[in-house]
Design a protein around this motif. Sequence first.
Motif, PDB file in Angstrom:
ATOM      1  N   GLU A  77      58.315 -58.937 -55.787  1.00  0.00           N
ATOM      2  CA  GLU A  77      58.649 -58.215 -54.311  1.00  0.00           C
ATOM      3  C   GLU A  77      58.702 -56.801 -54.428  1.00  0.00           C
ATOM      4  O   GLU A  77      58.795 -56.326 -55.627  1.00  0.00           O
ATOM      5  CB  GLU A  77      60.333 -58.774 -54.233  1.00  0.00           C
ATOM      6  N   PRO A  78      58.540 -55.918 -53.410  1.00  0.00           N
ATOM      7  CA  PRO A  78      58.632 -54.477 -53.501  1.00  0.00           C
ATOM      8  C   PRO A  78      59.708 -53.799 -54.241  1.00  0.00           C
ATOM      9  O   PRO A  78      59.637 -53.109 -55.171  1.00  0.00           O
ATOM     10  CB  PRO A  78      58.528 -54.072 -52.024  1.00  0.00           C
ATOM     11  N   ALA A  79      60.758 -54.376 -54.186  1.00  0.00           N
ATOM     12  CA  ALA A  79      62.174 -53.552 -54.709  1.00  0.00           C
ATOM     13  C   ALA A  79      61.908 -53.753 -56.137  1.00  0.00           C
ATOM     14  O   ALA A  79      62.736 -52.899 -57.007  1.00  0.00           O
ATOM     15  CB  ALA A  79      63.383 -54.490 -54.295  1.00  0.00           C
ATOM     16  N   GLY A  80      61.305 -54.792 -56.941  1.00  0.00           N
ATOM     17  CA  GLY A  80      61.253 -54.906 -58.370  1.00  0.00           C
ATOM     18  C   GLY A  80      60.000 -54.892 -58.844  1.00  0.00           C
ATOM     19  O   GLY A  80      60.081 -54.797 -60.156  1.00  0.00           O
ATOM     20  N   ASP A  81      58.915 -54.906 -58.150  1.00  0.00           N
ATOM     21  CA  ASP A  81      57.423 -54.870 -58.777  1.00  0.00           C
ATOM     22  C   ASP A  81      56.751 -53.620 -58.070  1.00  0.00           C
ATOM     23  O   ASP A  81      56.615 -53.606 -56.890  1.00  0.00           O
ATOM     24  CB  ASP A  81      56.774 -56.094 -58.483  1.00  0.00           C
ATOM     25  N   PRO A  82      56.320 -52.897 -58.842  1.00  0.00           N
ATOM     26  CA  PRO A  82      55.259 -51.921 -58.030  1.00  0.00           C
ATOM     27  C   PRO A  82      54.225 -52.133 -57.462  1.00  0.00           C
ATOM     28  O   PRO A  82      53.658 -51.216 -56.406  1.00  0.00           O
ATOM     29  CB  PRO A  82      55.064 -50.727 -59.283  1.00  0.00           C
TER      30      PRO A  82
END
Length: 276
Positions: free
Chosen positions: A205-210
């Motif tokens: 997910e964008p919040a945890g994975d660049p």
Amino acid sequence: MQRTERIWAEALERGRLALKSGSLVPLETELIPPQGWEPFQLRRLLSATPKHLRAQGPKPNPFRPWDSPLQVRLLGRRHLVLLNKYPVQAGHVLLITQAYQPQSGWLDDGDWAAVALVDADTGGLWFFNSCAEAGASQPHRHLQLLPRHGDQAACPLDGLLRAQLAGAGGPWPWAYRLSPRRPGEGAEALAATYHAHALALGLGEPAGDPRPRHPYNLMFTDHWFLTVRREREHVAGFSVNALGFAGYLLLSKGSELAWLQREGPWALLQAAAAKG
């Protein structure tokens, strides 16, 4: 869903002019009669392989700057609709970012807003190849659209995908998620489905994975939204991108037709996708 299809009309007119000037280079193909692989469509590439598919190593960015004769419409200050230089049908367009954004990054709210804007006017088969390993030929962010009229079948596997949603057929033996699309769904609903599929398939997910953790393909129409996690891009000499999972296969130099005749297209997709 009634659409004006003005963007499609603009793309066809722009394509006519670009073809005359030589800016547009349609791929010449021939349909190979089915040999037990229905409903898939297998076409043989007759044109020379486009440079962007032959090149190895770093490639120049064809969208910076983009070829102005191929420009269909600007969408605000961030996106634009551009003719695909090597179209598979008339009106085949790309939705690209005006400034560079990586194809391998997450699609963001602005991308989905641009998709929704085009989709409200011109519908069809949308598809996205997340990186080279998923069949992307360019590293600059672009989604692709093959326009369709009304309730016209979007692709060869459209009927099977709709049947799965109705509880008939499937599931397929690879890592994928399939969700219904409801009439009038816009950017927020598209983004929500995208993120839900990414989580379910282990893409992150964008919040945890660049950036997404694995290659993947997206395909969506008025009726369904499909995400496939990918394992490899080439199988038996066939280059498989999102269109393969929609039922379109391309036989080019190096493709092993005998393998496809023996194993079938479902085995090809299973080898290209991650295990379910």
